[in-house]
Scaffold this motif. Sequence first.
Motif, PDB file in Angstrom:
ATOM      1  N   HIS A  15       0.854  -1.180   0.000  1.00 26.68           N
ATOM      2  CA  HIS A  15       0.000   0.000   0.000  1.00 26.68           C
ATOM      3  C   HIS A  15       0.897   1.240   0.000  1.00 26.68           C
ATOM      4  O   HIS A  15       1.713   1.423   0.915  1.00 26.68           O
ATOM      5  CB  HIS A  15      -0.913   0.016   1.229  1.00 26.68           C
ATOM      6  N   SER A  16       0.748   2.092  -1.009  1.00 23.00           N
ATOM      7  CA  SER A  16       1.521   3.325  -1.096  1.00 23.00           C
ATOM      8  C   SER A  16       0.798   4.433  -0.341  1.00 23.00           C
ATOM      9  O   SER A  16      -0.404   4.647  -0.543  1.00 23.00           O
ATOM     10  CB  SER A  16       1.706   3.733  -2.567  1.00 23.00           C
ATOM     11  N   LEU A  17       1.505   5.141   0.530  1.00 19.75           N
ATOM     12  CA  LEU A  17       0.964   6.277   1.258  1.00 19.75           C
ATOM     13  C   LEU A  17       1.499   7.551   0.615  1.00 19.75           C
ATOM     14  O   LEU A  17       2.719   7.694   0.424  1.00 19.75           O
ATOM     15  CB  LEU A  17       1.347   6.205   2.735  1.00 19.75           C
ATOM     16  N   LEU A  18       0.602   8.463   0.265  1.00 14.61           N
ATOM     17  CA  LEU A  18       0.929   9.612  -0.581  1.00 14.61           C
ATOM     18  C   LEU A  18       0.785  10.923   0.179  1.00 14.61           C
ATOM     19  O   LEU A  18       0.028  11.030   1.150  1.00 14.61           O
ATOM     20  CB  LEU A  18       0.005   9.626  -1.806  1.00 14.61           C
ATOM     21  N   ALA A  19       1.478  11.946  -0.316  1.00 11.84           N
ATOM     22  CA  ALA A  19       1.375  13.286   0.273  1.00 11.84           C
ATOM     23  C   ALA A  19      -0.003  13.871  -0.006  1.00 11.84           C
ATOM     24  O   ALA A  19      -0.457  13.860  -1.149  1.00 11.84           O
ATOM     25  CB  ALA A  19       2.462  14.185  -0.300  1.00 11.84           C
ATOM     26  N   PRO A  20      -0.689  14.411   1.017  1.00  8.62           N
ATOM     27  CA  PRO A  20      -2.037  14.947   0.810  1.00  8.62           C
ATOM     28  C   PRO A  20      -2.046  16.320   0.147  1.00  8.62           C
ATOM     29  O   PRO A  20      -3.073  16.754  -0.377  1.00  8.62           O
ATOM     30  CB  PRO A  20      -2.599  15.025   2.236  1.00  8.62           C
TER      31      PRO A  20
END
Length: 613
Positions: free
Chosen positions: A577-582
């Motif tokens: 799961h990639s966590l991205l900048a909001p």
Amino acid sequence: MIRSLLIANRGEIACRVIRTARRLGIRTVAVYSDADAQALHVRSADEAVHIGPSPVRESYLLGDRIIAAAKATGAEAIHPGYGFLSENAAFAQAVLDAGLIWVGPNPASITAMGLKDAAKKLMQEAGVPTTPGYLGEDQSEARLKAEADAIGYPVLIKAVAGGGGKGMRKVDDAADFLDALASCQREAASSFGNEQVLLEKWVTNPRHIEVQVFGDTHGNVVHLFERDCSLQRRHQKVIEEAPAPGMDAETRAAVCRAAVDAARAVDYVGAGTIEFIADGSEGLRADRIWFMEMNTRLQVEHPVTEEITGQDLVEWQLRVASGEPLPKAQDELSITGWAMETRLYAEDPAKGFLPSIGTLERFDIGPSYRTDTGVEQGAEISPFYDPMIAKLIAWGPDRDAARRKLAATLEATAIWPLKTNAGFLVKALHHPAFAEARLDTGLIAREGDALLPDATPSAAALARGAATLAAPGRIGGFRLNAAPRNEGRFLLDGEAVTVAVAPSDATNVATSAIVAEAGQVWQLLPWRAGGAGKADASDGAILSPMPGRIIAVAVTQGETVTKGQKLLTLEAMKMEHSLLAPFDGVVATLNAGEGGQVSEGTVLVKIEPAEAA
């Protein structure tokens, strides 16, 4: 016939095998980890043996413990189910060496078809058509990149030991190839212990067609017709059906004949599936269908084949493993009606289908033709295993009847508090392209948000839920002696809503209400019970959505990032799961290191707007 059987698996498939074994008078033995001590499959079996802690590498993947459990309980045979050790040739051989019966193909057949590159070469030698691609031993980045460039984009990278959609990446542009290769190899090494890959040309308008085959120890091999598994998300099957829409008799005969040839090429015994990819741009044609791989086990979607043929494939497995000939000859098998199956998962479509873990406080499946499950109300969906809750199967005299029955089951399903994909599946079943059988494996990706379930219930559904909470004087916004209908304030999953509803004269009023509609479920609370609602979550804090392991950190503290940029990669529930900048900003806090284990809700990264940093 086998008299006692150990099932080297858990959950739905263990319960499925136990059900047939019981009907045949076979004693069953379950195995379980710490997390599964109270699981349904454990309580369904005649006997159960604890084999270790919750992680699969410490329990369900320990073949020596499973064999020891079989010996200790006097089991004659081991059924591996699907997943875990079901396609592990070394485990199959160890079972045989221990003097036990292996309910599956010969270890040599598993080995022959276990690596996708070797299997494709074998099929080419047997005259089975295969897709263009690269199967070479040279696994250097330079060679793989050169081969991909020569094949032409888009190209598909596949782990040679892969399955279940893992270790697979579609690459549309040469500039993205090396990043996709690294991600694919990393996932393949983690999931299968083998990072080697092959390359295939990406097929236009691809459809996934597979054929159920069965062999016995007397030299007989038959097929039980085809299934269509084209509706997929990230290479994982979503809805399966049998037979395949648009399959004419001539094409069916050719594809099924190729499947039988493939099985004969490896002296196949037991249940197996030959998977094909078809170019559906001009309909299904025999000259545009190619071999992809063979699954040397029972498939998750085997119920749709059972429903159109009237055969119990687990019974076939047990009879073949007992040395009996196949129960039916080819000319005794036929197709009756249409069947569809979908996999109900504990996952949240609104959050990128992240798994939803916890207790099934409410577990109501709508009226169903057939439900295969390994859980019940009160069960835990843990972070250690696949989050599938159940398989829902519908049969009808034709495709549309089966489709409508399956949709009706999902529409009446209510599960709480875990999120599920039921609403997403309802949308998919009703989508015009699916309803009209205009299928290909990219349908879900193309439709995107159009298939996401509604974020809020209809006014009518809200009113039904609010009516159970609307006692006079209880709900904010109501007045005694008011007009017959009023606007009451409530909290819907923590968000404030206003609902027009008639106050109730009931004195025993619920403290909360479940609002269910089209497979979606929400919780409705009185305004006073819920307080002021949710806090603003857009503060730049990136939280771990579930327990897992950090496998890649793509930024450093103080680094400037842009909205949507990958910050880190979390491995959980057997997926990356990639966590991205909001938003655009600066990495103010970084609490994640590669290889670190994290809990759900842990703040991993904090992004601050550039001007605030």
